[in-house]
Motif scaffolding. Structure first.
Motif, PDB file in Angstrom:
ATOM      1  N   SER A 161       1.034  -0.999  -0.040  1.00 58.22           N
ATOM      2  CA  SER A 161       0.128  -0.214   0.106  1.00 58.22           C
ATOM      3  C   SER A 161       0.858   1.237  -0.093  1.00 58.22           C
ATOM      4  O   SER A 161       2.070   1.235   0.540  1.00 58.22           O
ATOM      5  CB  SER A 161      -0.845  -0.082   1.259  1.00 58.22           C
ATOM      6  OG  SER A 161      -1.616   1.280   1.316  1.00 58.22           O
ATOM      7  N   ALA A 162       0.395   2.292  -0.474  1.00 57.73           N
ATOM      8  CA  ALA A 162       1.118   3.728  -0.249  1.00 57.73           C
ATOM      9  C   ALA A 162       1.338   3.776   1.382  1.00 57.73           C
ATOM     10  O   ALA A 162       2.309   4.678   1.752  1.00 57.73           O
ATOM     11  CB  ALA A 162       0.127   4.677  -0.734  1.00 57.73           C
TER      12      ALA A 162
ATOM     13  N   ALA B  87       1.983  -2.392  10.191  1.00 53.92           N
ATOM     14  CA  ALA B  87       2.229  -3.791   9.503  1.00 53.92           C
ATOM     15  C   ALA B  87       2.747  -3.604   8.235  1.00 53.92           C
ATOM     16  O   ALA B  87       3.831  -4.326   7.732  1.00 53.92           O
ATOM     17  CB  ALA B  87       1.057  -4.448   9.796  1.00 53.92           C
ATOM     18  N   LYS B  88       2.238  -2.494   7.474  1.00 59.86           N
ATOM     19  CA  LYS B  88       2.535  -2.389   6.071  1.00 59.86           C
ATOM     20  C   LYS B  88       4.210  -1.819   5.834  1.00 59.86           C
ATOM     21  O   LYS B  88       4.805  -2.441   5.277  1.00 59.86           O
ATOM     22  CB  LYS B  88       1.547  -1.421   5.176  1.00 59.86           C
ATOM     23  CG  LYS B  88       0.228  -1.885   4.923  1.00 59.86           C
ATOM     24  CD  LYS B  88       0.489  -3.258   4.172  1.00 59.86           C
ATOM     25  CE  LYS B  88      -1.156  -3.771   3.783  1.00 59.86           C
ATOM     26  NZ  LYS B  88      -1.149  -4.914   2.925  1.00 59.86           N
ATOM     27  N   HIS B  89       4.442  -0.976   6.849  1.00 54.97           N
ATOM     28  CA  HIS B  89       5.637  -0.667   7.020  1.00 54.97           C
ATOM     29  C   HIS B  89       6.723  -1.603   7.122  1.00 54.97           C
ATOM     30  O   HIS B  89       7.824  -1.993   6.747  1.00 54.97           O
ATOM     31  CB  HIS B  89       6.065   0.474   7.901  1.00 54.97           C
ATOM     32  CG  HIS B  89       5.544   1.653   7.590  1.00 54.97           C
ATOM     33  ND1 HIS B  89       4.427   2.295   7.175  1.00 54.97           N
ATOM     34  CD2 HIS B  89       6.449   3.018   7.520  1.00 54.97           C
ATOM     35  CE1 HIS B  89       4.601   3.674   6.817  1.00 54.97           C
ATOM     36  NE2 HIS B  89       5.652   3.984   7.017  1.00 54.97           N
TER      37      HIS B  89
ATOM     38  N   VAL C  85       3.684  -4.925  -4.548  1.00 54.45           N
ATOM     39  CA  VAL C  85       2.820  -3.972  -5.109  1.00 54.45           C
ATOM     40  C   VAL C  85       2.369  -2.945  -4.173  1.00 54.45           C
ATOM     41  O   VAL C  85       1.416  -3.479  -3.522  1.00 54.45           O
ATOM     42  CB  VAL C  85       1.972  -4.862  -5.901  1.00 54.45           C
ATOM     43  CG1 VAL C  85       1.016  -3.970  -7.015  1.00 54.45           C
ATOM     44  CG2 VAL C  85       2.564  -5.890  -6.852  1.00 54.45           C
ATOM     45  N   GLN C  86       2.322  -1.770  -4.438  1.00 55.05           N
ATOM     46  CA  GLN C  86       1.836  -0.769  -3.589  1.00 55.05           C
ATOM     47  C   GLN C  86       0.705  -0.193  -4.094  1.00 55.05           C
ATOM     48  O   GLN C  86       0.498   0.506  -5.186  1.00 55.05           O
ATOM     49  CB  GLN C  86       2.915   0.303  -3.516  1.00 55.05           C
ATOM     50  CG  GLN C  86       4.539  -0.060  -2.830  1.00 55.05           C
ATOM     51  CD  GLN C  86       4.505  -0.456  -1.738  1.00 55.05           C
ATOM     52  OE1 GLN C  86       3.619  -1.217  -1.075  1.00 55.05           O
ATOM     53  NE2 GLN C  86       5.946  -0.836  -1.098  1.00 55.05           N
ATOM     54  N   MET C  87      -0.597  -0.233  -3.236  1.00 57.89           N
ATOM     55  CA  MET C  87      -1.802   0.013  -3.893  1.00 57.89           C
ATOM     56  C   MET C  87      -2.482   1.639  -3.259  1.00 57.89           C
ATOM     57  O   MET C  87      -1.925   1.931  -2.397  1.00 57.89           O
ATOM     58  CB  MET C  87      -2.986  -0.833  -3.258  1.00 57.89           C
ATOM     59  CG  MET C  87      -2.322  -2.504  -3.511  1.00 57.89           C
ATOM     60  SD  MET C  87      -2.531  -2.668  -5.628  1.00 57.89           S
ATOM     61  CE  MET C  87      -2.186  -4.349  -5.810  1.00 57.89           C
ATOM     62  N   PRO C  88      -3.270   2.008  -4.119  1.00 52.95           N
ATOM     63  CA  PRO C  88      -3.877   3.193  -3.604  1.00 52.95           C
ATOM     64  C   PRO C  88      -5.033   2.900  -3.086  1.00 52.95           C
ATOM     65  O   PRO C  88      -5.495   1.699  -2.649  1.00 52.95           O
ATOM     66  CB  PRO C  88      -4.264   3.701  -4.978  1.00 52.95           C
ATOM     67  CG  PRO C  88      -4.667   2.604  -5.851  1.00 52.95           C
ATOM     68  CD  PRO C  88      -3.649   1.521  -5.495  1.00 52.95           C
TER      69      PRO C  88
ATOM     70  N   ALA D 231       1.626  10.175  -6.161  1.00 49.69           N
ATOM     71  CA  ALA D 231       1.719  11.384  -5.819  1.00 49.69           C
ATOM     72  C   ALA D 231       2.218  11.293  -4.163  1.00 49.69           C
ATOM     73  O   ALA D 231       2.816  12.158  -3.739  1.00 49.69           O
ATOM     74  CB  ALA D 231       0.300  12.153  -5.824  1.00 49.69           C
ATOM     75  N   THR D 232       1.657  10.305  -3.451  1.00 49.01           N
ATOM     76  CA  THR D 232       1.849  10.216  -2.170  1.00 49.01           C
ATOM     77  C   THR D 232       3.128   9.868  -1.756  1.00 49.01           C
ATOM     78  O   THR D 232       3.665  10.686  -0.688  1.00 49.01           O
ATOM     79  CB  THR D 232       0.940   9.163  -1.357  1.00 49.01           C
ATOM     80  OG1 THR D 232      -0.445   9.722  -1.511  1.00 49.01           O
ATOM     81  CG2 THR D 232       0.916   9.017  -0.073  1.00 49.01           C
ATOM     82  N   LEU D 233       3.618   8.859  -2.311  1.00 47.89           N
ATOM     83  CA  LEU D 233       5.092   8.401  -2.152  1.00 47.89           C
ATOM     84  C   LEU D 233       6.158   9.617  -2.388  1.00 47.89           C
ATOM     85  O   LEU D 233       7.254   9.709  -1.957  1.00 47.89           O
ATOM     86  CB  LEU D 233       5.503   7.394  -2.904  1.00 47.89           C
ATOM     87  CG  LEU D 233       4.394   6.082  -2.258  1.00 47.89           C
ATOM     88  CD1 LEU D 233       4.923   4.925  -2.903  1.00 47.89           C
ATOM     89  CD2 LEU D 233       4.217   5.912  -0.798  1.00 47.89           C
ATOM     90  N   LEU D 234       5.983  10.354  -3.699  1.00 51.78           N
ATOM     91  CA  LEU D 234       6.810  11.440  -3.997  1.00 51.78           C
ATOM     92  C   LEU D 234       6.762  12.566  -2.981  1.00 51.78           C
ATOM     93  O   LEU D 234       7.817  13.070  -2.456  1.00 51.78           O
ATOM     94  CB  LEU D 234       6.687  11.741  -5.329  1.00 51.78           C
ATOM     95  CG  LEU D 234       6.839  10.953  -6.528  1.00 51.78           C
ATOM     96  CD1 LEU D 234       6.622  11.489  -7.828  1.00 51.78           C
ATOM     97  CD2 LEU D 234       8.441  10.460  -6.576  1.00 51.78           C
TER      98      LEU D 234
END
Length: 334
Positions: free
Chosen positions: A133-134, A149-151, A176-179, A233-236
């Motif tokens: 996930s993002a 948990a995702k981190h 796979v990082q999801m929106p 956009a979020t990750l950047l």
């Protein structure tokens, strides 16, 4: 093998693999959802094997993997996707609830990966897809256990990837990082907020996630895929200005994660301790309640999945441009 296959992203991914004629093992706790998922897999052209399992139980996961190998043969692809969650401020999540989310959402991936490697490493072949996930990079309010948990999955997967590269293994792992997605999870999570949980817009259909998962399974040399423009956009933004994003999310993310309909606390069936479809005897399917706003395609995801062809096209266009330019220069000299 697809974990969390009774609904949502797992359900959509299982059907997408089935459309390629795959044998698909469906792992989850909910019997109603699993039975319906098996029917969908078979209608899509695949073979289905239902395995009821709690991913937080390491021994049960190992046994499930062996059951699938006995029935279907070697495991080619393992998709880790199962999760649970609590939608509340951190101070309102009990220690037992936080532990349970961590055990299912993080350790479930660890146990699934271990079971997959037990069968893949001796063959020196196979792919493990971690559905992320993002939020694996950017924590948001009201989902502290899930974000943690995702981190953790992100760090675990990077460590494992380095070890496999060191051993020159042909077993691959990718993430796979999801929106935000239109899945039933927002009616499943244990909720202590006054509004109904919802994904942060824009919302994508689960089939967008499923296409990315299937692509990643067969193109696992890439360490990671970002799905959806909002994820990019979020990750950047988090990489460039995390402090600004902290303050922005503090102002906006409480309201943007709730439907402000009705009065008082909304509590869905919850899937923390028991499957959401268990006591209710219903199948939730792959889609949530956001079909009216969810988009079925992501241009960013298409570009991500086709960047090899895009690169070849750009090279070809550049070469053609060079030929045309050279011809014009020759005509100019003559």
């Amino acid at each position: 093998m697809v974990t969390g296959a009774s609904g949502g992203v797992g359900r959509a991914a299982a059907v997408a693999f089935a459309a390629r004629g795959a044998r698909v093992a469906l792992l989850a706790r909910g019997r109603e959802g699993l039975a319906a998922a098996a029917d969908e897999v078979q209608r899509a052209g695949g073979e289905a094997l239902v395995v009821t399992v709690d991913m937080a139980d390491a021994k049960a996961v190992e046994d499930a993997a062996q059951k699938v190998v006995d029935a279907f043969g070697p495991i080619d692809v393992w998709v880790n996707n199962a999760f649970s969650g609590v939608f509340a401020p951190f101070t309102e999540v009990t220690p037992d609830e936080f532990r349970r989310v961590t055990e299912v959402t993080y350790l479930g991936y660890v146990f699934g990966t271990r079971a997959a490697l037990r069968h893949m490493l001796p063959r020196d072949r196979g792919t493990i897809v971690q559905v992320g996930s993002a939020l694996a990079y950017r924590g948001i309010p009201l989902q502290s256990a899930y974000c943690g948990a995702k981190h953790a999955i992100q760090g675990f997967n990077e460590s494992l990837r380095c070890e496999l590269l060191h051993e020159r293994s042909k077993v691959r792992t990718t993430m796979v990082q999801m929106p935000g997605l239109n899945t039933p999870q927002f009616d499943w999570v244990l909720n202590r907020m006054p509004g109904r949980p919802r994904p942060v817009a824009p919302v994508y259909q689960p089939e967008v996630a499923a296409r990315a998962i299937v692509h990643a399974a067969f193109h696992a040399r890439r360490r990671e895929y970002w799905v959806g423009g909002s994820t990019v956009a979020t990750l950047l933004a988090n990489a460039v200005a995390p402090g600004f994003l902290d303050r922005y999310l503090a102002r906006t993310a409480f309201e943007s994660q709730q439907d402000q309909h009705g009065d008082g606390e909304y509590a869905g069936p919850g899937n923390l301790w028991t499957p959401a479809d268990g006591p209710h005897g219903r199948d939730f399917g792959a889609h949530g309640r956001f079909d009216d706003e969810a988009v079925p395609d992501s241009p960013q995801d298409w570009v991500s999945r086709n960047r090899g062809r895009m690169g070849a096209g750009l090279v070809a266009a550049g070469g053609l441009g060079a030929v045309v330019t050279a011809g014009m220069r020759r005509r100019g000299r003559s």
